[in-house]
Design a protein around this motif. Structure first.
Motif, PDB file in Angstrom:
ATOM      1  N   UNK A  23      70.862  59.088  -5.538  1.00 43.52           N
ATOM      2  CA  UNK A  23      70.281  59.748  -4.364  1.00 43.52           C
ATOM      3  C   UNK A  23      68.775  59.881  -4.514  1.00 43.52           C
ATOM      4  N   UNK A  24      68.119  59.934  -3.362  1.00 44.96           N
ATOM      5  CA  UNK A  24      66.696  60.257  -3.338  1.00 44.96           C
ATOM      6  C   UNK A  24      66.455  61.158  -2.139  1.00 44.96           C
ATOM      7  N   UNK A  25      65.692  62.219  -2.370  1.00 36.97           N
ATOM      8  CA  UNK A  25      65.325  63.124  -1.284  1.00 36.97           C
ATOM      9  C   UNK A  25      63.816  63.086  -1.132  1.00 36.97           C
ATOM     10  N   UNK A  26      63.342  63.271   0.088  1.00 35.04           N
ATOM     11  CA  UNK A  26      61.907  63.331   0.310  1.00 35.04           C
ATOM     12  C   UNK A  26      61.641  64.211   1.529  1.00 35.04           C
ATOM     13  N   UNK A  27      60.476  64.835   1.525  1.00 35.48           N
ATOM     14  CA  UNK A  27      60.096  65.675   2.669  1.00 35.48           C
ATOM     15  C   UNK A  27      59.880  64.798   3.890  1.00 35.48           C
ATOM     16  N   UNK A  28      60.339  65.260   5.037  1.00 34.94           N
ATOM     17  CA  UNK A  28      60.131  64.528   6.294  1.00 34.94           C
ATOM     18  C   UNK A  28      59.551  65.480   7.338  1.00 34.94           C
ATOM     19  N   UNK A  29      59.044  64.912   8.416  1.00 36.24           N
ATOM     20  CA  UNK A  29      58.285  65.671   9.410  1.00 36.24           C
ATOM     21  C   UNK A  29      59.205  66.531  10.282  1.00 36.24           C
ATOM     22  N   UNK A  30      59.153  67.850  10.071  1.00 38.68           N
ATOM     23  CA  UNK A  30      59.972  68.818  10.807  1.00 38.68           C
ATOM     24  C   UNK A  30      59.406  70.193  10.454  1.00 38.68           C
ATOM     25  N   UNK A  31      59.469  71.167  11.335  1.00 37.15           N
ATOM     26  CA  UNK A  31      58.894  72.477  11.002  1.00 37.15           C
ATOM     27  C   UNK A  31      59.598  73.123   9.807  1.00 37.15           C
ATOM     28  N   UNK A  32      58.819  73.545   8.821  1.00 38.04           N
ATOM     29  CA  UNK A  32      59.379  74.120   7.594  1.00 38.04           C
ATOM     30  C   UNK A  32      59.796  73.017   6.651  1.00 38.04           C
ATOM     31  N   UNK A  33      59.956  73.367   5.345  1.00 37.64           N
ATOM     32  CA  UNK A  33      60.342  72.333   4.370  1.00 37.64           C
ATOM     33  C   UNK A  33      61.683  71.703   4.742  1.00 37.64           C
ATOM     34  N   UNK A  34      61.683  70.401   4.905  1.00 38.76           N
ATOM     35  CA  UNK A  34      62.884  69.666   5.337  1.00 38.76           C
ATOM     36  C   UNK A  34      62.924  68.336   4.598  1.00 38.76           C
ATOM     37  N   UNK A  35      64.092  67.988   4.086  1.00 39.95           N
ATOM     38  CA  UNK A  35      64.221  66.694   3.415  1.00 39.95           C
ATOM     39  C   UNK A  35      65.191  65.788   4.157  1.00 39.95           C
ATOM     40  N   UNK A  36      64.972  64.489   3.955  1.00 43.71           N
ATOM     41  CA  UNK A  36      65.964  63.481   4.301  1.00 43.71           C
ATOM     42  C   UNK A  36      66.542  62.963   3.001  1.00 43.71           C
ATOM     43  N   UNK A  37      67.669  62.288   3.093  1.00 44.60           N
ATOM     44  CA  UNK A  37      68.332  61.757   1.892  1.00 44.60           C
ATOM     45  C   UNK A  37      68.606  60.269   2.054  1.00 44.60           C
ATOM     46  N   UNK A  38      68.495  59.571   0.930  1.00 46.48           N
ATOM     47  CA  UNK A  38      68.983  58.196   0.831  1.00 46.48           C
ATOM     48  C   UNK A  38      70.052  58.200  -0.256  1.00 46.48           C
ATOM     49  N   UNK A  39      71.185  57.606   0.043  1.00 42.77           N
ATOM     50  CA  UNK A  39      72.321  57.616  -0.885  1.00 42.77           C
ATOM     51  C   UNK A  39      72.753  56.177  -1.111  1.00 42.77           C
ATOM     52  N   UNK A  40      72.863  55.786  -2.367  1.00 42.44           N
ATOM     53  CA  UNK A  40      73.246  54.406  -2.683  1.00 42.44           C
ATOM     54  C   UNK A  40      74.431  54.412  -3.643  1.00 42.44           C
ATOM     55  N   UNK A  41      75.276  53.458  -3.435  1.00 42.37           N
ATOM     56  CA  UNK A  41      76.409  53.307  -4.347  1.00 42.37           C
ATOM     57  C   UNK A  41      76.940  51.887  -4.271  1.00 42.37           C
ATOM     58  N   UNK A  42      77.155  51.286  -5.417  1.00 42.25           N
ATOM     59  CA  UNK A  42      77.740  49.945  -5.507  1.00 42.25           C
ATOM     60  C   UNK A  42      77.051  48.958  -4.563  1.00 42.25           C
ATOM     61  N   UNK A  43      75.730  49.052  -4.495  1.00 37.65           N
ATOM     62  CA  UNK A  43      74.977  48.100  -3.686  1.00 37.65           C
ATOM     63  C   UNK A  43      74.949  48.386  -2.198  1.00 37.65           C
TER      64      UNK A  43
END
Ligand SMILES: [Zn+2]
Ligand SMILES: [Zn+2]
Length: 251
Positions: free
Chosen positions: A115-135
């Protein structure tokens, strides 16, 4: 991975006969693999209640990943049945075996998932996620105002909020809350218009873009129409409507 949408509504739960098709529950997405493996749950909106009931019939670890603390993403937590199941920890405020973490803004691993999380544009601290498994990969950008800031068409991808999370994933679940007219009145509220979502999708080039965080005022017939408008704008991008109960298989 199998991805199941348990709540697709944004901002406020919107039950009723005219929203039953897309669903009225707020944000909750399940990601899971084989029946004996852990379950990832993205956000804890009201959709998490029914998921919790289903999970109680199974004995597997549950990892809840919150994007942010707006009420539509946490309101279901108090009704998430696995929190009230007995675990080995005694004397804790909840009977389950509970561990809380801050979301690391870096790559991390949960069982077989990268997994990877990163801050994205939205009011207040907000993250999006990228999830990878088996390619295979998916990204979850539930609340995301992609058009606030640099020009969506001309700016280098490095400067686009959420781009590195979404780039080239098999499945992108993305905010598509507003029509263009609605967005013009709600700049800075933290969400995307359908045209902005398509523009972002065309840049990030996912295998499939799933619309999410539907506005509470959008009935099934409005969402049907918006989906057709998005499909017409999408070019070669495949767009699927996010509705409660939708299942996406990435194997
Ligand atoms: Zn939200
Ligand atoms: Zn929000």
């Amino acid at each position: 991975m199998r991805i199941v949408l348990w709540g697709t509504r944004g901002s406020l739960a919107s039950p009723g006969s005219d929203t039953a098709g897309y669903g009225g529950n707020t944000a909750c997405v399940q990601v899971h693999g084989a029946p004996d493996e852990c379950v990832l749950v993205l956000d804890a909106g009201t959709g998490i209640r029914a998921l919790g009931i289903a999970l109680c019939e199974e004995e597997r670890p549950v990892h809840v990943l919150l994007s942010h603390l707006h009420l539509d993403h946490i309101q279901g937590l108090g009704f998430f049945a696995p929190l009230f199941q007995s675990g080995p920890t005694s004397g804790a405020p909840l009977p389950c075996d509970l561990t809380l973490h801050d979301t690391p803004l870096a790559e991390f691993v949960i069982d077989g998932y990268r997994l990877r999380a990163d801050l994205i544009c939205h009011p207040g601290p907000t993250v999006g996620y990228r999830i990878e498994r088996d390619g295979r990969s998916m990204a979850y950008l539930s609340d995301h105002e992609i058009a606030l800031g640099p020009d969506l068409e001309r700016t280098s991808s490095d400067w686009l909020s959420g781009f590195s999370l979404a780039e080239g994933v098999d499945l992108l679940v993305h905010d598509a809350q507003y029509t263009e007219e609605e967005y013009a009145e709600r700049v800075g509220w933290g969400h995307s218009s359908i045209a902005h979502t398509i523009a972002f999708g065309r840049r990030a080039a996912p295998g499939k873009l799933v619309t999410f965080h539907h506005d509470p005022s959008h009935t099934d017939s409005v969402l049907d129409r918006l989906h057709l408008e998005m499909a017409a704008m999408a070019g070669g991008l495949e767009v699927a409507p996010g509705y409660e109960g939708a299942v996406f298989e990435l194997w």
